[in-house]
Write a protein that holds these residues in place. Structure first.
Motif, PDB file in Angstrom:
ATOM      1  N   ASP A 160      36.624  56.112  41.463  1.00 52.44           N
ATOM      2  CA  ASP A 160      37.910  56.548  40.912  1.00 52.44           C
ATOM      3  C   ASP A 160      38.592  57.569  41.802  1.00 52.44           C
ATOM      4  OD1 ASP A 160      37.484  54.920  38.678  1.00 52.44           O
ATOM      5  OD2 ASP A 160      36.375  56.523  37.658  1.00 52.44           O
ATOM      6  N   MET A 161      38.275  57.565  43.088  1.00 56.69           N
ATOM      7  CA  MET A 161      38.912  58.495  44.020  1.00 56.69           C
ATOM      8  C   MET A 161      39.643  57.709  45.099  1.00 56.69           C
ATOM      9  SD  MET A 161      35.976  61.415  44.547  1.00 56.69           S
ATOM     10  CE  MET A 161      37.014  62.304  45.697  1.00 56.69           C
ATOM     11  N   HIS A 162      40.791  58.219  45.520  1.00 58.40           N
ATOM     12  CA  HIS A 162      41.538  57.605  46.607  1.00 58.40           C
ATOM     13  C   HIS A 162      40.892  57.980  47.943  1.00 58.40           C
ATOM     14  CE1 HIS A 162      44.679  56.321  43.878  1.00 58.40           C
ATOM     15  NE2 HIS A 162      44.735  57.553  43.383  1.00 58.40           N
ATOM     16  N   PRO A 163      41.068  57.148  48.963  1.00 60.42           N
ATOM     17  CA  PRO A 163      40.529  57.501  50.290  1.00 60.42           C
ATOM     18  C   PRO A 163      41.067  58.844  50.755  1.00 60.42           C
ATOM     19  CG  PRO A 163      41.262  55.220  50.248  1.00 60.42           C
ATOM     20  CD  PRO A 163      41.728  55.836  48.966  1.00 60.42           C
ATOM     21  N   ARG A 164      40.199  59.660  51.320  1.00 61.86           N
ATOM     22  CA  ARG A 164      40.613  60.975  51.787  1.00 61.86           C
ATOM     23  C   ARG A 164      40.239  61.141  53.257  1.00 61.86           C
ATOM     24  NH1 ARG A 164      36.217  64.921  48.737  1.00 61.86           N
ATOM     25  NH2 ARG A 164      34.345  63.926  49.542  1.00 61.86           N
ATOM     26  N   PRO A 165      40.899  62.053  53.935  1.00 57.98           N
ATOM     27  CA  PRO A 165      40.618  62.255  55.364  1.00 57.98           C
ATOM     28  C   PRO A 165      39.173  62.664  55.600  1.00 57.98           C
ATOM     29  CG  PRO A 165      42.641  63.371  54.703  1.00 57.98           C
ATOM     30  CD  PRO A 165      41.969  62.933  53.446  1.00 57.98           C
ATOM     31  N   THR A 166      38.658  62.293  56.753  1.00 58.25           N
ATOM     32  CA  THR A 166      37.298  62.651  57.146  1.00 58.25           C
ATOM     33  C   THR A 166      37.356  63.719  58.222  1.00 58.25           C
ATOM     34  OG1 THR A 166      36.545  60.393  56.699  1.00 58.25           O
ATOM     35  CG2 THR A 166      35.108  61.794  58.020  1.00 58.25           C
ATOM     36  N   PHE A 167      36.565  64.782  58.040  1.00 59.18           N
ATOM     37  CA  PHE A 167      36.575  65.893  58.985  1.00 59.18           C
ATOM     38  C   PHE A 167      35.179  66.103  59.551  1.00 59.18           C
ATOM     39  CE2 PHE A 167      39.913  66.757  55.838  1.00 59.18           C
ATOM     40  CZ  PHE A 167      41.016  66.882  56.667  1.00 59.18           C
ATOM     41  N   LEU A 168      35.137  66.541  60.788  1.00 66.80           N
ATOM     42  CA  LEU A 168      33.868  66.813  61.464  1.00 66.80           C
ATOM     43  C   LEU A 168      33.506  68.280  61.287  1.00 66.80           C
ATOM     44  CD1 LEU A 168      31.721  65.560  63.377  1.00 66.80           C
ATOM     45  CD2 LEU A 168      33.053  66.500  65.266  1.00 66.80           C
ATOM     46  N   SER A 169      32.279  68.531  60.878  1.00 65.33           N
ATOM     47  CA  SER A 169      31.837  69.911  60.738  1.00 65.33           C
ATOM     48  C   SER A 169      31.618  70.540  62.104  1.00 65.33           C
ATOM     49  CB  SER A 169      30.549  69.982  59.905  1.00 65.33           C
ATOM     50  OG  SER A 169      29.510  69.275  60.544  1.00 65.33           O
ATOM     51  N   VAL A 170      31.912  71.830  62.212  1.00 63.49           N
ATOM     52  CA  VAL A 170      31.793  72.550  63.475  1.00 63.49           C
ATOM     53  C   VAL A 170      30.821  73.709  63.288  1.00 63.49           C
ATOM     54  CG1 VAL A 170      33.014  73.793  65.293  1.00 63.49           C
ATOM     55  CG2 VAL A 170      34.181  71.980  64.027  1.00 63.49           C
ATOM     56  N   TRP A 213      31.457  75.064  59.675  1.00 63.31           N
ATOM     57  CA  TRP A 213      32.741  75.024  58.977  1.00 63.31           C
ATOM     58  C   TRP A 213      33.279  73.609  58.998  1.00 63.31           C
ATOM     59  CZ3 TRP A 213      37.699  73.726  60.688  1.00 63.31           C
ATOM     60  CH2 TRP A 213      38.738  74.059  59.806  1.00 63.31           C
ATOM     61  N   GLN A 214      33.818  73.191  57.853  1.00 61.98           N
ATOM     62  CA  GLN A 214      34.441  71.883  57.749  1.00 61.98           C
ATOM     63  C   GLN A 214      35.765  72.058  57.026  1.00 61.98           C
ATOM     64  OE1 GLN A 214      31.704  68.720  56.788  1.00 61.98           O
ATOM     65  NE2 GLN A 214      33.304  67.486  55.825  1.00 61.98           N
ATOM     66  N   GLN A 215      36.791  71.411  57.520  1.00 61.91           N
ATOM     67  CA  GLN A 215      38.138  71.669  57.030  1.00 61.91           C
ATOM     68  C   GLN A 215      38.283  71.466  55.532  1.00 61.91           C
ATOM     69  OE1 GLN A 215      41.196  70.005  59.495  1.00 61.91           O
ATOM     70  NE2 GLN A 215      42.732  70.050  57.893  1.00 61.91           N
ATOM     71  N   ASP A 216      37.633  70.450  54.990  1.00 67.82           N
ATOM     72  CA  ASP A 216      37.775  70.178  53.564  1.00 67.82           C
ATOM     73  C   ASP A 216      36.728  70.871  52.710  1.00 67.82           C
ATOM     74  OD1 ASP A 216      35.805  68.661  54.711  1.00 67.82           O
ATOM     75  OD2 ASP A 216      36.104  66.933  53.383  1.00 67.82           O
ATOM     76  N   GLU A 217      35.728  71.491  53.346  1.00 67.91           N
ATOM     77  CA  GLU A 217      34.653  72.132  52.591  1.00 67.91           C
ATOM     78  C   GLU A 217      34.590  73.637  52.801  1.00 67.91           C
ATOM     79  OE1 GLU A 217      32.727  70.778  50.405  1.00 67.91           O
ATOM     80  OE2 GLU A 217      33.214  68.652  50.701  1.00 67.91           O
ATOM     81  N   GLY A 218      35.173  74.127  53.878  1.00 68.87           N
ATOM     82  CA  GLY A 218      35.114  75.559  54.164  1.00 68.87           C
ATOM     83  C   GLY A 218      33.861  75.928  54.927  1.00 68.87           C
ATOM     84  N   LEU A 219      33.426  77.162  54.771  1.00 69.79           N
ATOM     85  CA  LEU A 219      32.287  77.699  55.518  1.00 69.79           C
ATOM     86  C   LEU A 219      31.001  77.547  54.726  1.00 69.79           C
ATOM     87  CD1 LEU A 219      31.717  79.236  58.215  1.00 69.79           C
ATOM     88  CD2 LEU A 219      31.814  81.351  56.879  1.00 69.79           C
ATOM     89  N   TYR A 220      29.982  77.005  55.394  1.00 67.91           N
ATOM     90  CA  TYR A 220      28.657  76.850  54.789  1.00 67.91           C
ATOM     91  C   TYR A 220      27.672  77.688  55.583  1.00 67.91           C
ATOM     92  CZ  TYR A 220      24.278  74.744  53.264  1.00 67.91           C
ATOM     93  OH  TYR A 220      23.012  74.550  52.778  1.00 67.91           O
ATOM     94  N   VAL A 221      26.944  78.563  54.878  1.00 66.12           N
ATOM     95  CA  VAL A 221      26.090  79.547  55.551  1.00 66.12           C
ATOM     96  C   VAL A 221      24.661  79.457  55.051  1.00 66.12           C
ATOM     97  CG1 VAL A 221      25.704  82.008  55.966  1.00 66.12           C
ATOM     98  CG2 VAL A 221      28.038  81.119  55.876  1.00 66.12           C
ATOM     99  N   ILE A 222      23.720  79.496  55.987  1.00 63.57           N
ATOM    100  CA  ILE A 222      22.295  79.593  55.656  1.00 63.57           C
ATOM    101  C   ILE A 222      21.774  80.904  56.247  1.00 63.57           C
ATOM    102  CG2 ILE A 222      20.021  78.570  55.881  1.00 63.57           C
ATOM    103  CD1 ILE A 222      21.326  75.884  56.263  1.00 63.57           C
ATOM    104  N   PRO A 223      21.435  81.897  55.400  1.00 65.47           N
ATOM    105  CA  PRO A 223      20.915  83.166  55.907  1.00 65.47           C
ATOM    106  C   PRO A 223      19.530  82.995  56.530  1.00 65.47           C
ATOM    107  CG  PRO A 223      21.746  83.369  53.653  1.00 65.47           C
ATOM    108  CD  PRO A 223      21.641  81.906  53.954  1.00 65.47           C
ATOM    109  N   MET A 224      19.052  84.050  57.163  1.00 68.57           N
ATOM    110  CA  MET A 224      17.720  84.030  57.754  1.00 68.57           C
ATOM    111  C   MET A 224      16.640  83.803  56.702  1.00 68.57           C
ATOM    112  SD  MET A 224      17.768  84.246  61.026  1.00 68.57           S
ATOM    113  CE  MET A 224      18.773  84.778  62.408  1.00 68.57           C
ATOM    114  N   VAL A 225      16.889  84.275  55.471  1.00 66.68           N
ATOM    115  CA  VAL A 225      15.952  84.038  54.376  1.00 66.68           C
ATOM    116  C   VAL A 225      16.135  82.620  53.914  1.00 66.68           C
ATOM    117  CG1 VAL A 225      15.833  86.434  53.664  1.00 66.68           C
ATOM    118  CG2 VAL A 225      17.633  84.992  52.738  1.00 66.68           C
TER     119      VAL A 225
END
Length: 230
Positions: A160-170, A213-225
């Protein structure tokens, strides 16, 4: 050289190579970088020459394997500690398809033809370049493919979702070190990154194991812990 000597030296060589494999870490054959591949060949050649040369005894086998194994171990420790050296020894991925367009310059740099690219794509169940949004040639020679949303595998979330742009994570941070080139190429600076980290209660870059970072998801962080934050 009699059969007993050959058997003993083969056994010693087998044990030494097995120990070197355990010490240097577990890497599957399709993940071997060019540097690791050459190192393995040289190590095997050293042991082979020692086994079948009548003028060389057990001491040579022990010394040759120890020195070469030590050099490989030091190289791997340097790769872990110094991010720039890691890229030099292991190599960096190359984006051969970006935004659905084949980058001929990257293909030329990596000595790859269109036919070879198509072969690697087919191994990823991709039979048309038209289906690909991004394709990265990894340092070990494998190809990572991110398909366009129209051709990607459907999940329950996609219903039930329309096609959306695909972004490459950096990737922005690895082992507590900021990848400035990636950050700037994405249109950001260290001030922006620091502000984003403050929002998730992280004050120091050194406390981060990995961040992308991914344009449609924002910043994803994994701490040292072991816990994760987003």
């Amino acid at each position: 050289m009699n059969y007993v000597d050959i058997s003993v030296e083969l056994f010693i060589g087998f044990i030494l190579l097995f120990l070197m494999t355990k010490i240097l870490g577990k890497t599957s054959i399709n993940q071997v970088t060019p540097f690791e591949f050459i190192s393995a060949l040289v190590l095997g050649e050293l042991v082979g020459n020692a086994i079948y040369d009548e003028d060389i005894g057990f001491g040579y086998i022990l010394f040759a394997v120890f020195v070469w194994g030590l050099l490989m171990y030091i190289a791997e420790m340097l790769e872990i500690k110094f991010l720039k050296l890691r890229g030099f020894l292991e190599g960096n991925p190359s984006i051969v398809i970006q935004n659905g367009i084949i980058d001929r310059n990257e293909l030329r740099k990596n000595k790859m033809s269109i036919n070879q690219l198509q072969t690697l794509l087919r191994q990823k169940d991709t039979f048309s370049v038209h289906e690909v949004e991004y394709a990265l040639l990894e340092a070990n020679g494998t190809l990572s493919v991110l398909k366009k949303s129209l051709y990607s595998t459907t999940t329950q979330q996609d219903l039930d979702m329309h096609p959306r742009p695909t972004f490459l994570s950096v990737t922005f941070i690895i082992d507590g070190e900021v990848l400035l080139d990636n950050l700037k190429a994405s249109g950001f600076d260290e001030t922006w990154l620091q502000n984003e980290l403050v929002k998730i209660n992280i004050k120091r870059v050194e406390d981060i194991f990995y961040a992308e970072w991914q344009q449609d998801e924002g910043l994803y962080v994994i701490p040292m812990v072991q816990s994760t934050a987003k």
